[in-house]
Structures are given as C-alpha cells and as structure tokens.
Design an enzyme around this catalytic site. Structure first.
Site, mmCIF file in Angstrom:
data_model
loop_
_atom_site.group_PDB
_atom_site.id
_atom_site.type_symbol
_atom_site.label_atom_id
_atom_site.label_comp_id
_atom_site.label_asym_id
_atom_site.label_seq_id
_atom_site.Cartn_x
_atom_site.Cartn_y
_atom_site.Cartn_z
ATOM 1 N N SER A 26 54.081 52.438 40.903
ATOM 2 C CA SER A 26 53.646 52.427 39.499
ATOM 3 C C SER A 26 52.431 53.336 39.354
ATOM 4 O O SER A 26 51.436 53.147 40.061
ATOM 5 C CB SER A 26 53.256 51.015 39.078
ATOM 6 O OG SER A 26 54.349 50.152 39.266
ATOM 7 N N GLU A 32 46.883 53.686 38.639
ATOM 8 C CA GLU A 32 46.817 52.719 39.737
ATOM 9 C C GLU A 32 46.503 53.413 41.069
ATOM 10 O O GLU A 32 45.657 52.942 41.819
ATOM 11 C CB GLU A 32 48.141 51.945 39.819
ATOM 12 C CG GLU A 32 48.124 50.892 40.900
ATOM 13 C CD GLU A 32 49.458 50.200 41.078
ATOM 14 O OE1 GLU A 32 49.940 49.551 40.137
ATOM 15 O OE2 GLU A 32 50.015 50.303 42.185
ATOM 16 N N ARG A 43 45.352 43.877 40.695
ATOM 17 C CA ARG A 43 45.341 45.203 41.336
ATOM 18 C C ARG A 43 43.924 45.681 41.655
ATOM 19 O O ARG A 43 43.615 46.870 41.579
ATOM 20 C CB ARG A 43 46.035 46.276 40.483
ATOM 21 C CG ARG A 43 47.506 46.145 40.283
ATOM 22 C CD ARG A 43 48.310 46.123 41.594
ATOM 23 N NE ARG A 43 49.570 45.497 41.302
ATOM 24 C CZ ARG A 43 49.743 44.168 41.291
ATOM 25 N NH1 ARG A 43 48.779 43.356 41.670
ATOM 26 N NH2 ARG A 43 50.883 43.651 40.984
#
Ligand SMILES: Cc1cc2nc3c(=O)[nH]c(=O)nc-3n(C[C@H](O)[C@H](O)[C@H](O)COP(=O)(O)OP(=O)(O)OC[C@H]3O[C@@H](n4cnc5c(N)ncnc54)[C@H](O)[C@@H]3O)c2cc1C
Length: 347
Positions: free
Chosen positions: A240, A339, A161
């Site tokens: 998320s 995130e 990520r």
C-alpha cells in the site's frame, strides 16, 4: 560481514528502484549488526538499515553513506513464546508457526513481505491483525545510549502503521522481536475482517482452523497482487503506497460534504476520529486499477499499490504518487500520506 562499495540498491528493494549505496554492509549476526552501526556512528557516516526492502522508496541518487543490510537468522519457539532474529523472512516465520505448530496470533499476517525486524517499525498489519497485538518485547541497539536495550510492548509506542521506531528512525536498530502466540487447539484468533469472514463463510468474530485462515489470507492477498511474485509487475511495489486517512471529527464533517463522500467507508478510530479508505478515495478521484501510461502505474489488481512496470525510476514513481495525492486532495480535501519510507526523496 560483507562490505561492498558503490553497490546497487534497486535489486534489494521490491520496487526495484533507486541508485547505489556508497557502502553496503551485510551483517549475519547481532554482533556484526552492532559493530557496523557503531562504526558508522563513530565515523559520523549516514546510516540506512534495510531488511527486505519492501517498504522503501530509494531516490535515484542512491544513499551517500552506509547501508546496513540485516541478514541475521534465528527462529526460536518455546511453547507459545516466539523469538525471531531481525533478518528472518517474516512470511516464512508466519508459515512455520501456523503450518508446523498450529499456533494463532500472526496467521492473518501471512504473505506480508520483508523481515521480522521491520514488523515493529510500522506495526505491520493486515486483515484485522497487527503485530502490536502479539509482540511482547523488542530487543534493539539504541544508538543514542550506545547499548542493546529491551523494550516492552508498551514502550514501543504502537499505533496504526506507526511506532516509536518509525517516529525516531535514527535511534533504534531492531535485533530481535519476541511474540506471545496462542495455542487455541488449532484454531485461529477471532476473524476480525469482513472480507476474510466472507471468504471463510463465517461470522466476524468466529474462530476457524488456523491453517485455513492462513491459506485464505494468502489467496485474498495474491488476488490483489500483495504476495511477491518476481514475474508479476503488479507486485513490484511497496504494498500500500498510502495509509488510510484518519480524520478528526471536523475534517470528517468537511469531507462528508464533498460529492460522493457520503458513501465513503468509515471506521471508528481512537480519539473520536474516523478512518476512511485510501483505496476508495483514489479510485473515486479517477485513478482506477492500472492507471498511468508510463513506466510506473497503479497495479492492475489494487488501486493502492504503485508499481514499477520494469523500467521506472524513482522519479517516475513519485510523479505518479504526487498526481494521485493532488487529485485526491482536489476531489475530497483529504491529504494522503505515504506509507513506505522515503530515502533521499520526498512526496
Ligand atoms: C507486495 C507487498 C505487500 C505488502 N503488504 C503489507 C501489509 O499487508 N501490511 C503491512 O503492514 N505492510 C505491507 N507491506 C509493506 C512491507 O512489507 C512491511 O512494511 C515490512 O515490514 C517491511 O519489511 P522490510 O524488511 O522489507 O523493511 P525495509 O523495506 O527494508 O525497511 C522499511 C523501514 O524499516 C526500517 N528497518 C528495517 N529493518 C529494520 C531493523 N532491523 N531495525 C530498525 N529499522 C529497520 C528501515 O530502515 C526502513 O525505514 C507490503 C509490501 C509489499 C511489497
């Protein structure tokens, strides 16, 4: 190029949160994108680039500068080489490569919202696949050099990520992304994720019909509220909200001494680290699906998605996020990290 002043940003995000942009520029070609960036930079104006707004938490005060909305189009497939303009809708591009061309490589990333140009930014991943595996090159405007550059996969600095683009958000504006897909005679890449394998009734590592893989992912995602649906508040999210924590050996050892932690999911990560599950931690710290009584709550389908039930402000959402982060820290000594990209706000 469309220019609007004092333009609302909330409708441009999937959370539908945040105040207005002082100036909103919508660019439809690469030249317009570059011109808008150059103009803002020359004026010393703060710049925020947005695609589909699906990974953004914009503060209630909005953005005191230029917001550049990338609305470029371009889908070019030659054999297995795919080039997408940054403004292409990612999920539609994936669907076309799978359904119309039977190609593998990005099929498990079906249904991920947002634009193609944002996929390298956080190395979009799901169901055991990430774009770092298939991206060959990223064409970007380098604001520091003042020119268009082509970065190879290795130069993108991809990790979980994360990427060079996320690490240095003021530097690059992605214009085009190039992928090497795979023609496996209508089969998928090997099924890497246990849940997908179970759903498809195969062993992990098997290849299945690529269209079946794509469809399975969409079904699994929809069950978790991870496919956009304007009528379903569980999808008014940024996906998320927390990344899965990656713990050093010492951190993992200390984590394992916490009550209940011996049953936590654990996956090997690079450099001797261990990745555990943010969703598991949140749930076991007492924040189950649907947690919260205010205008922002956890999704009723997934503990990892923080959602706007219709009338939430960014502060409502952040208050919930802080409560969860603090609760997990108290229960397990693990620090959750957001995130989505925060604009004008902090967790
Ligand atoms: C329901 C839901 C499910 C999701 N599921 C997943 C998932 O499974 N896996 C996953 O990885 N993510 C997931 N996400 C997060 C999100 O979809 C991805 O991060 C997506 O790539 C963001 O694209 P976007 O165009 O909406 O980016 P935006 O939200 O508009 O922007 C995100 C960041 O990227 C930057 N950016 C955008 N475009 C460019 C560009 N052209 N050049 C430079 N910087 C740019 C922005 O400045 C910002 O910092 C999900 C989100 C939602 C709402």
């Amino acid at each position: 190029m469309l220019v609007e002043n004092d333009a609302p940003l909330a409708p441009l995000t999937t959370l539908r949160l945040g105040g207005p942009a002082r100036r909103l520029v919508t660019a439809h070609t690469d030249d317009e994108v570059v011109a808008a960036v150059r103009e803002a930079d020359a004026a010393g104006e703060p710049l925020l680039v947005i695609g589909g707004g699906s990974n953004l938490v914009i503060g209630d005060a909005g953005f005191p500068g230029t917001v550049l909305r990338i609305a470029t189009t371009g889908f070019a497939l030659e054999g297995t080489a795919l080039e997408l303009a940054a403004g292409e809708v990612w999920a539609e591009a994936v669907a076309a490569t799978v359904l119309e061309h039977g190609l593998a490589g990005i099929e498990f990333l079906a249904g991920v919202p947002g634009s193609a140009g944002a996929t390298p930014v956080q190395n979009v991943g799901a169901y055991g696949q990430e774009v770092a595996q298939s991206i060959t090159e990223v064409v970007a405007y380098d604001r520091r050099a003042g020119e268009v550059v082509t970065l190879t996969n290795a130069e993108c600095g991809f990790s979980y990520r994360h990427s060079r683009f996320k690490a240095d958000p003021e530097r690059y504006v992605v214009l085009r992304v190039r992928f090497a897909l795979e023609d496996a005679d209508g089969l998928s890449t090997p099924v890497a994720y246990a849940e997908t394998a179970r759903h498809l009734g195969v062993e992990q590592g098997a290849r299945v019909d690529v269209r079946a893989a794509w469809k399975a992912v969409l079904l699994l995602r929809a069950g978790k509220g991870m496919v956009l649906d304007a009528g379903d508040h569980d999808t008014w999210s940024a996906g998320s909200f927390f990344t899965n924590p990656v713990l050093t050996a010492a951190q993992y050892e200390s984590f394992r001494t916490r009550p209940g932690a011996e049953n936590a999911p654990a996956y090997p990560a690079p450099e001797g680290c261990t990745k555990t599950s943010a969703a598991w931690l949140i749930d076991r710290a007492g924040f189950g699906k649907g947690y919260g009584s205010g205008p922002a709550t956890l999704s009723t389908k997934h503990t990892l998605a923080l959602t706007n039930r219709g009338a939430a402000t960014a502060e409502d959402l952040l208050a919930l996020a802080r409560e969860i982060r603090d609760g997990v820290r108290e229960a397990f000594g693990v620090e959750l990290v957001n995130e989505p990209v925060m604009v004008g706000v902090k967790l």
